[in-house]
Write a protein that holds these residues in place. Structure first.
Motif, PDB file in Angstrom:
ATOM      1  N   ARG A   4       0.868  -1.173   0.000  1.00  0.00           N
ATOM      2  CA  ARG A   4       0.000   0.000   0.000  1.00  0.00           C
ATOM      3  C   ARG A   4       0.901   1.219   0.000  1.00  0.00           C
ATOM      4  N   ASP A  35      -8.270   2.784   1.559  1.00  0.00           N
ATOM      5  CA  ASP A  35      -7.811   2.206   2.822  1.00  0.00           C
ATOM      6  C   ASP A  35      -8.960   1.431   3.446  1.00  0.00           C
ATOM      7  N   SER A  36      -8.818   0.100   3.552  1.00  0.00           N
ATOM      8  CA  SER A  36      -9.953  -0.708   4.006  1.00  0.00           C
ATOM      9  C   SER A  36     -10.289  -0.451   5.479  1.00  0.00           C
ATOM     10  N   ALA A  37      -9.325  -0.011   6.270  1.00  0.00           N
ATOM     11  CA  ALA A  37      -9.583   0.250   7.692  1.00  0.00           C
ATOM     12  C   ALA A  37     -10.377   1.544   7.886  1.00  0.00           C
ATOM     13  N   THR A  38      -9.919   2.608   7.219  1.00  0.00           N
ATOM     14  CA  THR A  38     -10.545   3.918   7.478  1.00  0.00           C
ATOM     15  C   THR A  38     -11.576   4.293   6.415  1.00  0.00           C
ATOM     16  N   GLY A  39     -11.550   3.594   5.270  1.00  0.00           N
ATOM     17  CA  GLY A  39     -12.434   3.965   4.174  1.00  0.00           C
ATOM     18  C   GLY A  39     -11.923   5.145   3.368  1.00  0.00           C
ATOM     19  N   ASP A  40     -10.766   5.689   3.767  1.00  0.00           N
ATOM     20  CA  ASP A  40     -10.164   6.816   3.026  1.00  0.00           C
ATOM     21  C   ASP A  40      -9.825   6.403   1.600  1.00  0.00           C
TER      22      ASP A  40
END
Ligand code: ATP
Length: 421
Positions: free
Chosen positions: A143, A267-272
């Motif tokens: 990433r 970003d799969s964690a934050t959705g950014d």
């Protein structure tokens, strides 16, 4: 031969291969945030619309109307003469107004030569990287910040090729696109400028023959917010060795638009989600090879005779070690050949029994071989050999079984050109 096209012979191939391998080492082996790619040379023609090469990849061509009729790049002539009317630098004749001349080689894909089959040989390796951004992101478990690196041939129909392999129409590039979160771009731009300069220095280029030249605002490509050239003091003057550019999100945005694919990072964690910005160090394998050769070239007087040598970094040297029997008898050639056959499993080595020992050393000096091993009378008694150093000419005695590990250790040790001392 075709003008300004060069073929590399044996040692040239080995030297350029080492230059490329050192680039791969710096990009891939000694980091864990870059992946490798080998893309096609002929890409979908829309690639070059998206990249801007079809519209804008051109140089201003002027031709002499006087006696010599030679062609020049107007921008090069302007560097030498910033103001006033330009004249032909060869015969002083008038010049035509500049015409824009696209540098891409055109050919046809498939058996039918119509407009729909027109394709181009790539003028840079970078665009193949952008086309594979999504593939790499999905398969490499990387990433941003992460990079994709590629080495390969590029083709430009240069108006004025020249200076040996400095500028040719077919050449090899070593390019890396480093994808970063937008607000981290300035910091990574500085990182890559430092890293790329360090690479040349660590491989033996003298620091006073290198400089980093930041482009002025009016020199920048429309998409680039900052570009710097690593320049080398070639025999014809300071010239570009490599460019480092902050390309912003221009490339991914253009390719997303022309392909209809979303080229962004989520970003799969934050959705950014964002379109990464790109920092590009773009080097030339042939230009770097030329610089390493020029910088390593040396002549000196040894015992009243001239010695010509290449003080190449041992990792760049085409041959690392030469094994030589002192005389061609008493079992020495057989012994030397056996040592050579053992050493070549570890590193490129040569066996040479032809001519006087002095001549054989000089031959190795000229191709930059850092170490020479001589088998002599004593070897036959105690299994030791002489180890000669190309730069200092020091000779030391070493046991045969220690040779391999010793030379391997020397190959990873930091090295500085003795010309610096
Ligand atoms: P120049 O101003 O010398 O034409 P450039 O700025 O167009 O070069 P880039 O497009 O930045 O060059 O390409 C990156 C690198 O590729 C250059 O720094 C150089 O090392 C190499 N390169 C480019 N064109 C050539 C060529 N015609 N022959 C050999 N190497 C080249």
């Amino acid at each position: 031969g075709l003008g300004s096209a060069y073929d590399y012979g044996h040692y040239g191939v080995l030297l350029k291969t080492n230059v490329k391998n050192e680039w791969w080492r710096a990009m891939i082996q000694e980091r864990d945030d870059i992946v490798a790619l080998d893309s096609a040379i002929i890409l979908h023609p829309k690639t070059w619309e998206a990249s801007g090469h079809l519209g804008g990849f051109s140089d201003p061509l002027v031709q002499c109307l006087g006696k010599c009729k030679q062609r020049f790049r107007e921008d090069h002539l302007r560097e030498a003469q910033p103001e006033g009317e330009l004249k032909c630098p060869v015969c002083g004749g008038e010049l035509t107004p500049p015409r824009h001349f696209n540098l891409m080689f055109k050919t046809h894909h498939g058996p039918v030569e119509d407009e729909g089959s027109e394709v181009y040989l790539r003028p840079e390796t970078a665009q193949g990287i952008f086309l594979n951004f999504k593939n790499a992101l999905q398969t490499s478990r990387k990433r941003p910040p992460f990079g994709i690196a590629q080495v390969g041939k590029s083709f430009r129909n240069e108006i004025t090729p020249g200076n040996f392999i400095f500028r040719t129409r077919e050449f090899e590039q070593m390019e890396m696109e480093f994808f970063v979160p937008p607000d981290a771009a300035p910091e990574w731009y500085d990182h890559w400028k430092d890293e790329r300069r360090r690479w040349y220095e660590e491989l033996g280029i003298r620091p006073d023959h290198l400089r980093m030249r930041e482009h002025d605002q009016d020199e920048l490509s429309h998409y680039s917010s900052a570009t710097a050239d690593v320049e080398y003091l070639f025999p014809m003057g300071w010239s570009e060795l490599e460019g480092v550019a902050n390309r912003g999100n221009f490339d991914l945005t253009q390719h997303a638009q022309f392909s209809g694919e979303k080229l962004q990072y989520v970003d799969s964690a934050t959705g950014d989600r964002y379109v990464p910005h790109v920092i590009e160090p773009a080097a030339g394998a042939d230009r770097a090879t030329l610089a390493f050769m020029v910088d390593a070239y040396d002549e000196e007087q040894v015992e009243g005779r001239e010695r010509v040598l290449l003080r190449l970094h041992p990792r760049l040297a085409p041959v690392k070690v030469a094994v030589l029997p002192l005389v061609n008898k008493d079992g020495q050639p057989e012994k030397a050949r056996a040592i050579y056959e053992d050493l070549r499993k570890r590193m490129p080595a040569e066996y040479d029994a032809g001519g006087s020992i002095g001549k054989r050393y000089r031959r190795q000096d000229e191709i930059g071989t850092p170490w020479g091993v001589t088998v002599d009378h004593q070897t036959m008694d105690d299994d030791t050999v002489t180890l000669r150093d190309r730069d200092s000419l020091d000779q030391s005695r070493i046991a045969i079984h220690e040779l391999g590990p010793e030379l391997e250790e020397r190959l990873i040790r930091p090295w500085h050109s003795p010309k610096l001392c």
